[in-house]
Enzyme design. Structure first.
Site, PDB file in Angstrom:
ATOM      1  N   SER A   1       0.897  -1.162   0.000  1.00 35.79           N
ATOM      2  CA  SER A   1       0.000   0.000   0.000  1.00 35.79           C
ATOM      3  C   SER A   1       0.932   1.207   0.000  1.00 35.79           C
ATOM      4  O   SER A   1       2.118   1.078   0.360  1.00 35.79           O
ATOM      5  CB  SER A   1      -0.837   0.003   1.293  1.00 35.79           C
ATOM      6  OG  SER A   1      -1.396   1.271   1.544  1.00 35.79           O
TER       7      SER A   1
ATOM      8  N   TYR B   1      -1.650   0.283  11.032  1.00 36.88           N
ATOM      9  CA  TYR B   1      -1.744  -0.236   9.656  1.00 36.88           C
ATOM     10  C   TYR B   1      -0.465   0.101   8.894  1.00 36.88           C
ATOM     11  O   TYR B   1       0.133  -0.746   8.240  1.00 36.88           O
ATOM     12  CB  TYR B   1      -2.973   0.371   8.965  1.00 36.88           C
ATOM     13  CG  TYR B   1      -3.167  -0.094   7.534  1.00 36.88           C
ATOM     14  CD1 TYR B   1      -3.512  -1.419   7.257  1.00 36.88           C
ATOM     15  CD2 TYR B   1      -3.001   0.789   6.472  1.00 36.88           C
ATOM     16  CE1 TYR B   1      -3.691  -1.851   5.951  1.00 36.88           C
ATOM     17  CE2 TYR B   1      -3.182   0.369   5.158  1.00 36.88           C
ATOM     18  CZ  TYR B   1      -3.517  -0.954   4.899  1.00 36.88           C
ATOM     19  OH  TYR B   1      -3.683  -1.379   3.598  1.00 36.88           O
TER      20      TYR B   1
HETATM   21  N1  LIG Z   1      -8.712  -0.958  -0.314  1.00 36.58           N
HETATM   22  C1  LIG Z   1      -7.711  -0.093  -0.280  1.00 36.58           C
HETATM   23  O1  LIG Z   1      -7.904   1.125  -0.340  1.00 36.58           O
HETATM   24  C2  LIG Z   1      -6.294  -0.596  -0.223  1.00 36.58           C
HETATM   25  C3  LIG Z   1      -5.252   0.289  -0.563  1.00 36.58           C
HETATM   26  C4  LIG Z   1      -3.940  -0.142  -0.542  1.00 36.58           C
HETATM   27  C5  LIG Z   1      -3.673  -1.467  -0.202  1.00 36.58           C
HETATM   28  N2  LIG Z   1      -4.686  -2.311   0.137  1.00 36.58           N
HETATM   29  C6  LIG Z   1      -4.348  -3.684   0.469  1.00 36.58           C
HETATM   30  O2  LIG Z   1      -4.881  -4.523  -0.542  1.00 36.58           O
HETATM   31  C7  LIG Z   1      -5.071  -5.832  -0.019  1.00 36.58           C
HETATM   32  C8  LIG Z   1      -6.453  -6.319  -0.402  1.00 36.58           C
HETATM   33  O3  LIG Z   1      -7.403  -5.537   0.251  1.00 36.58           O
HETATM   34  P1  LIG Z   1      -8.810  -5.146  -0.384  1.00 36.58           P
HETATM   35  O4  LIG Z   1      -8.855  -3.689  -0.486  1.00 36.58           O
HETATM   36  O5  LIG Z   1      -9.094  -5.958  -1.580  1.00 36.58           O
HETATM   37  O6  LIG Z   1      -9.790  -5.529   0.834  1.00 36.58           O
HETATM   38  P2  LIG Z   1     -10.781  -6.730   1.072  1.00 36.58           P
HETATM   39  O7  LIG Z   1     -11.772  -6.825  -0.031  1.00 36.58           O
HETATM   40  O8  LIG Z   1     -11.265  -6.583   2.464  1.00 36.58           O
HETATM   41  O9  LIG Z   1      -9.842  -8.000   0.928  1.00 36.58           O
HETATM   42  C9  LIG Z   1      -9.091  -8.550   1.954  1.00 36.58           C
HETATM   43  C10 LIG Z   1      -9.186 -10.048   1.796  1.00 36.58           C
HETATM   44  O10 LIG Z   1      -8.314 -10.669   2.732  1.00 36.58           O
HETATM   45  C11 LIG Z   1      -8.966 -11.786   3.269  1.00 36.58           C
HETATM   46  N3  LIG Z   1      -8.425 -12.040   4.591  1.00 36.58           N
HETATM   47  C12 LIG Z   1      -8.443 -11.206   5.658  1.00 36.58           C
HETATM   48  N4  LIG Z   1      -7.882 -11.787   6.713  1.00 36.58           N
HETATM   49  C13 LIG Z   1      -7.471 -13.025   6.304  1.00 36.58           C
HETATM   50  C14 LIG Z   1      -6.833 -14.105   6.946  1.00 36.58           C
HETATM   51  N5  LIG Z   1      -6.480 -14.050   8.229  1.00 36.58           N
HETATM   52  N6  LIG Z   1      -6.567 -15.220   6.219  1.00 36.58           N
HETATM   53  C15 LIG Z   1      -6.901 -15.290   4.919  1.00 36.58           C
HETATM   54  N7  LIG Z   1      -7.515 -14.296   4.256  1.00 36.58           N
HETATM   55  C16 LIG Z   1      -7.805 -13.182   4.949  1.00 36.58           C
HETATM   56  C17 LIG Z   1     -10.462 -11.422   3.315  1.00 36.58           C
HETATM   57  O11 LIG Z   1     -11.299 -12.548   3.195  1.00 36.58           O
HETATM   58  P3  LIG Z   1     -11.854 -13.353   4.477  1.00 36.58           P
HETATM   59  O12 LIG Z   1     -12.341 -12.301   5.439  1.00 36.58           O
HETATM   60  O13 LIG Z   1     -12.914 -14.232   3.916  1.00 36.58           O
HETATM   61  O14 LIG Z   1     -10.684 -14.125   4.971  1.00 36.58           O
HETATM   62  C18 LIG Z   1     -10.587 -10.575   2.051  1.00 36.58           C
HETATM   63  O15 LIG Z   1     -10.990 -11.357   0.950  1.00 36.58           O
HETATM   64  C19 LIG Z   1      -4.807  -5.729   1.482  1.00 36.58           C
HETATM   65  O16 LIG Z   1      -3.503  -6.199   1.768  1.00 36.58           O
HETATM   66  C20 LIG Z   1      -4.897  -4.230   1.746  1.00 36.58           C
HETATM   67  O17 LIG Z   1      -4.111  -3.863   2.867  1.00 36.58           O
HETATM   68  C21 LIG Z   1      -5.985  -1.911   0.126  1.00 36.58           C
END
Ligand SMILES: NC(=O)c1ccc[n+]([C@@H]2O[C@H](COP(=O)([O-])OP(=O)(O)OC[C@H]3O[C@@H](n4cnc5c(N)ncnc54)[C@H](OP(=O)(O)O)[C@@H]3O)[C@@H](O)[C@H]2O)c1
Length: 223
Positions: free
Chosen positions: A136, A149
């Site tokens: 990120s 975070y």
């Molecule tokens: N959204 C943003 O603005 C943003 C920006 C920069 C970076 N990111 C990063 O991008 C990545 C993806 O995030 P996203 O935005 O797509 O959010 P998201 O839709 O909430 O995806 C996160 C995924 O991780 C899974 N997860 C969480 N805890 C877990 C665990 N202990 N074991 C296995 N799976 C787990 C969740 O599924 P379950 O709950 O079913 O396990 C979910 O599918 C993350 O690393 C986040 O930090 C996000």
């Protein structure tokens, strides 16, 4: 059968990356805790006639992660992993709940380390492998109300940069992607982002990551 293993593949960026990277591998292994979400991604991939394998997994569980790598590498030739699963909780430091602090460190930092550690011996044995860590812009600089975070993402950056050095000269490629805000379920349950309409779609970001995934080990997508 070449395969890619993606964590957090049931929603958001993980799902978009699964659809994007599916073009390069025979099988896409979808990991995450909620099987129904993984099945939704599998359904989308199957519509594109891609082979999928759903693997419910909590990446915080060291034993389960190592068992997953052993099982999957016995079944497929896993050539790439994407450490995408992540968790965020936001607010001033004193308002963060203990459980949220554990979740961020355990998921973002330890989960990424466990998965990488579990697959690495197989990559070394086959003398080939790719590790892509989703960080990120929170891994590039500090941000207000994101202290833990950001700390977790700095840790993943440090882990990635060290592994790049450690595996230099091998055919195991380690890289990380640093992107800004995306419109995903990540923001459900908190009001840290007031105007979500300004966020980019995970599909667009996944396409950018794939396009910039050209051998560089730092993929930066600033919003
Ligand atoms: N959204 C943003 O603005 C943003 C920006 C920069 C970076 N990111 C990063 O991008 C990545 C993806 O995030 P996203 O935005 O797509 O959010 P998201 O839709 O909430 O995806 C996160 C995924 O991780 C899974 N997860 C969480 N805890 C877990 C665990 N202990 N074991 C296995 N799976 C787990 C969740 O599924 P379950 O709950 O079913 O396990 C979910 O599918 C993350 O690393 C986040 O930090 C996000």
């Amino acid at each position: 059968m070449s395969a890619i293993f993606i964590t957090g593949a049931g929603t958001g960026l993980g799902q978009a990356l699964a659809l994007e990277y599916a073009k390069e591998y025979e099988t896409v292994v979808l990991a995450g805790r909620t099987e129904s979400k993984l099945q939704q991604t599998a359904h989308l991939l199957q519509k594109q006639e891609k082979k999928t394998y759903v693997y419910p997994l909590d990446i915080k569980d060291w034993h389960a992660v190592h068992q997953a790598a052993d099982r999957l590498c016995g079944k497929f030739s896993v050539e790439a992993i994407i450490n995408n699963a992540g968790y965020g909780a936001f607010g001033s430091l004193e308002t963060l709940k203990e459980e949220d602090i554990h979740q961020m460190i355990d998921t973002n930092v330890k989960g990424t380390i466990f998965v990488t550690q579990a697959f690495l011996p197989y990559f070394k044995k086959q003398q080939k492998g790719t590790i892509l860590n989703i960080v990120s812009t929170a891994g590039l600089r500090g941000k207000v109300n994101e202290s833990v975070y950001v700390a977790s993402k700095f840790a993943v950056r440090g882990f990635t940069e060290s592994l790049i050095e450690e595996l230099e000269g091998t055919n195991i490629h380690v890289k990380a992607a640093y992107m800004g805000g995306m419109d995903t379920p990540f923001w459900d349950g908190n009001n840290h982002i007031k105007d979500k309409s300004r966020l980019r779609s995970p599909k667009v970001v996944a396409e950018q990551i794939k396009r910039l995934d050209d051998g560089r080990n730092k993929i930066i997508i600033e919003s």
